[in-house]
Design an enzyme around this catalytic site. Structure first.
Site, PDB file in Angstrom:
ATOM      1  N   GLU A  83     -47.283  18.344  -0.856  1.00  0.00           N
ATOM      2  CA  GLU A  83     -48.407  17.944  -1.718  1.00  0.00           C
ATOM      3  C   GLU A  83     -47.984  16.695  -2.479  1.00  0.00           C
ATOM      4  O   GLU A  83     -46.998  16.723  -3.219  1.00  0.00           O
ATOM      5  CB  GLU A  83     -48.815  19.047  -2.696  1.00  0.00           C
ATOM      6  CG  GLU A  83     -49.452  20.261  -2.030  1.00  0.00           C
ATOM      7  CD  GLU A  83     -50.046  21.254  -3.026  1.00  0.00           C
ATOM      8  OE1 GLU A  83     -50.427  20.825  -4.147  1.00  0.00           O
ATOM      9  OE2 GLU A  83     -50.113  22.449  -2.693  1.00  0.00           O
ATOM     10  N   GLU A 113     -46.295  27.144  -4.317  1.00  0.00           N
ATOM     11  CA  GLU A 113     -46.120  27.019  -5.776  1.00  0.00           C
ATOM     12  C   GLU A 113     -45.825  28.379  -6.396  1.00  0.00           C
ATOM     13  O   GLU A 113     -46.511  28.839  -7.327  1.00  0.00           O
ATOM     14  CB  GLU A 113     -47.348  26.353  -6.410  1.00  0.00           C
ATOM     15  CG  GLU A 113     -47.526  24.920  -5.953  1.00  0.00           C
ATOM     16  CD  GLU A 113     -48.529  24.118  -6.770  1.00  0.00           C
ATOM     17  OE1 GLU A 113     -49.213  24.708  -7.630  1.00  0.00           O
ATOM     18  OE2 GLU A 113     -48.624  22.899  -6.548  1.00  0.00           O
TER      19      GLU A 113
END
Length: 552
Positions: free
Chosen positions: A351, A216
């Protein structure tokens, strides 16, 4: 944590009905003929990578400490400190790959803290410490580093999985990434770090192939722009020792529908030439279904619903959110094709899952822990079917997270343990791994429901099919909370002679397993009644079903 936007995708059931009616006409609404499933043997989609059935373990709340790791001296049955019952269950589902150590934790983690004698490893403040409460374990707030690279590799070896390590790009230099690879993969006796590994009892190299370069990176992993991160990716992967081991680097990709991240990253990557694409195995896409406000807000906290206390409309809204993932896969794939016409770079959805507000924790104090219900099982079946339908695009996926967290397969605390409805879905779907995905057409009446006084709809049946030798596996989700869907199943190009069916459902859509009641939601199997190669099957309401068919 930044908010994630809600997306609603229109159902494609109608298009499927029109196509099917031209090749196999039937009378809509006439008993079993109102719903049909047709598997097209002549239209293979590609091999389903086992890695799309991957998992994710981050040092967050009770995932590692109390979930995976109990310690060698624990009264909880363990294998060198790793929870024995967890190992046994994961062997059953043929878990292919495990991601570690994060997640946001990864970009605050120094891998050197987790090697060497356990008593000499430093204690560090966990990235998630500010989210911890007084009820949480001290080991969740201050990482004792008892579980590190060696223990993670041991865990993967015990369950037969490949490790997928996420490197720290935000707070460690590229040299430390190089050295971590050296520690894991350099031959016995070849380097000082190989000697350090051997001193811990691991003389032979780990041979780790999958490496995430940050996590991220648009947020907690460095707050980069796509262009800034692309420069870092090129730098971190410019020259990494292989030791005869192929290395697959996974780039930090977009959040939800951030097309600009995908486009900006690849545009900068190829600035030095299209050959730079060869350094990328996959682009990581993250997607959580969280906004159950039905359009009232996009605020990250206020938009979430409850894991256990929900209305029928919330059931459908979560599934609608989950169904959005297919449009994200297709959308980012199109953008990737602008720069990578050969599509050598694949998507890695490392994810995914639903995310609810706090309050359903099986163990008080475990942050981000949720108790999965039948709704989450149906959501997970829907998602795995989506991956199965796109084998040429999705090379790996990792459910968030394995134990004591969001969409967990297992819950554990001290000597207590249970398999969640999500865990049972992974067990059912394991049969797809390595199979040849086949185009499959689902035709069924849409589900109609009330969305705050306005009509809304969702598809009536959907799923995926795969073939290995003469065995066909067909998984089907019926999202309707109270209507059975009887459908005729046909296979174009073959017929079937026998089969079995496994169904996961419950009369209560809120049903879930607990430490005390471990079998409330569990799969049931039986033989199929097949008459002269013809099969009509009634798919139970709110269910995930697997049909295993032997072809003639």
């Amino acid at each position: 944590m930044i908010g994630r936007r809600e997306f609603i995708r229109n159902s494609m059931a109608g298009a499927g009905y029109v196509w099917l009616s031209r090749v196999a006409p039937f009378a809509a609404g006439a008993g079993t003929d109102e719903s049909r499933i047709e598997v097209l043997l002549g239209e293979p989609l590609g091999t389903i990578s086992p890695n799309i059935y991957g998992h994710f373990t981050e040092n967050l709340g009770g995932v590692i400490y109390d979930g995976v790791w109990v310690g060698e001296k624990s009264r909880v049955p363990n294998l060198n400190g790793i929870r024995k019952e967890l190992v046994e269950e994961m062997r059953k589902i043929k878990a292919p790959v495990i991601r570690y150590p994060g997640g946001c934790f990864a970009d605050s983690y120094d891998w050197r803290d987790g090697i060497g004698p356990a008593e000499k490893r430093p204690r560090r403040t966990n990235f998630w410490a500010q989210e911890e409460t007084a009820a949480g374990s001290t080991s969740h707030k201050y990482d004792p580093n008892h579980f590190g690279t060696n223990e993670f590799f041991q865990f993967c070896k015990l369950i037969g999985s490949q490790p997928y390590l996420a490197a720290n790009v935000r707070s460690l230099p590229a040299a430390e990434f190089y050295h971590w690879v050296e520690y894991c993969n350099s031959p016995a006796g070849s380097t000082t770090l190989a000697d350090v590994r051997a001193a811990a009892g691991y003389a032979e190299p780990f041979g780790i192939r999958y490496w995430g370069v940050g996590n991220e990176s648009w947020g907690c992993g460095g707050n980069f722009t796509a262009q800034e991160y692309a420069v870092e990716f090129r730098r971190y992967t410019a020259w990494v020792p292989r030791y005869g081991q192929p290395l697959s680097f996974i780039a930090s990709g977009p959040n939800d529908d951030k097309w600009d991240w995908t486009r900006g990253f690849l545009e900068e990557i190829v600035r030095k030439g299209p050959e730079e694409l060869r350094s990328i195995y996959g682009l990581a896409l993250h997607y959580y279904a969280w906004n159950l406000s039905r359009g009232r807000t996009r605020e990250w906290v206020e938009g979430k619903g409850d894991a256990l206390k929900f209305e029928t409309v919330d059931w459908y809204e979560l599934l609608r959110q989950g169904d959005v993932l297919e449009s994200l896969i297709n959308g980012h794939w199109l953008v990737m094709g602008e720069f990578d016409r050969e599509h050598s770079v694949k998507l890695v959805v490392d994810e995914w899952g639903p995310w609810y507000r706090p309050g359903s924790e099986a163990t008080p104090g475990d942050i981000l822990e949720q108790t999965p219900t039948l709704r989450d099982a149906v959501f997970s079946g829907l998602t795995l079917d989506t991956f199965n339908r796109h084998p040429e695009k999705v090379a790996m996926a990792n459910c968030a997270q394995l134990i004591n967290c969001l969409n967990s397969l297992y819950l554990a605390h001290e000597d207590k343990f249970c398999v969640t409805p999500v865990g049972h879905v992974f067990s059912m779907y394991a049969a797809h791994q390595g199979g040849q995905a086949l185009r499959t057409i689902f035709t069924a009446p849409a589900v109609n429901y009330d969305r705050d006084g306005k009509p809304a709809s969702f598809w009536g049946l959907n799923g995926s099919a795969s073939l290995r030798d003469k065995e066909l596996v067909l998984t089907v989700v019926n999202p309707h909370v109270n209507a059975t869907r009887e459908a005729r199943v046909g296979i174009r190009g073959a017929s079937f002679k026998s089969g079995t069916v496994t169904t996961l459902t419950n009369s209560d859509i809120h049903a879930h397993n607990t430490f005390d009641q471990r079998e409330v939601v569990s799969p049931r199997s039986k033989a199929l009644d097949i008459q002269r190669g013809d099969l009509a099957y009634a798919f139970a309401p709110a269910s995930v079903t697997k049909l295993t068919l032997s072809l003639e």
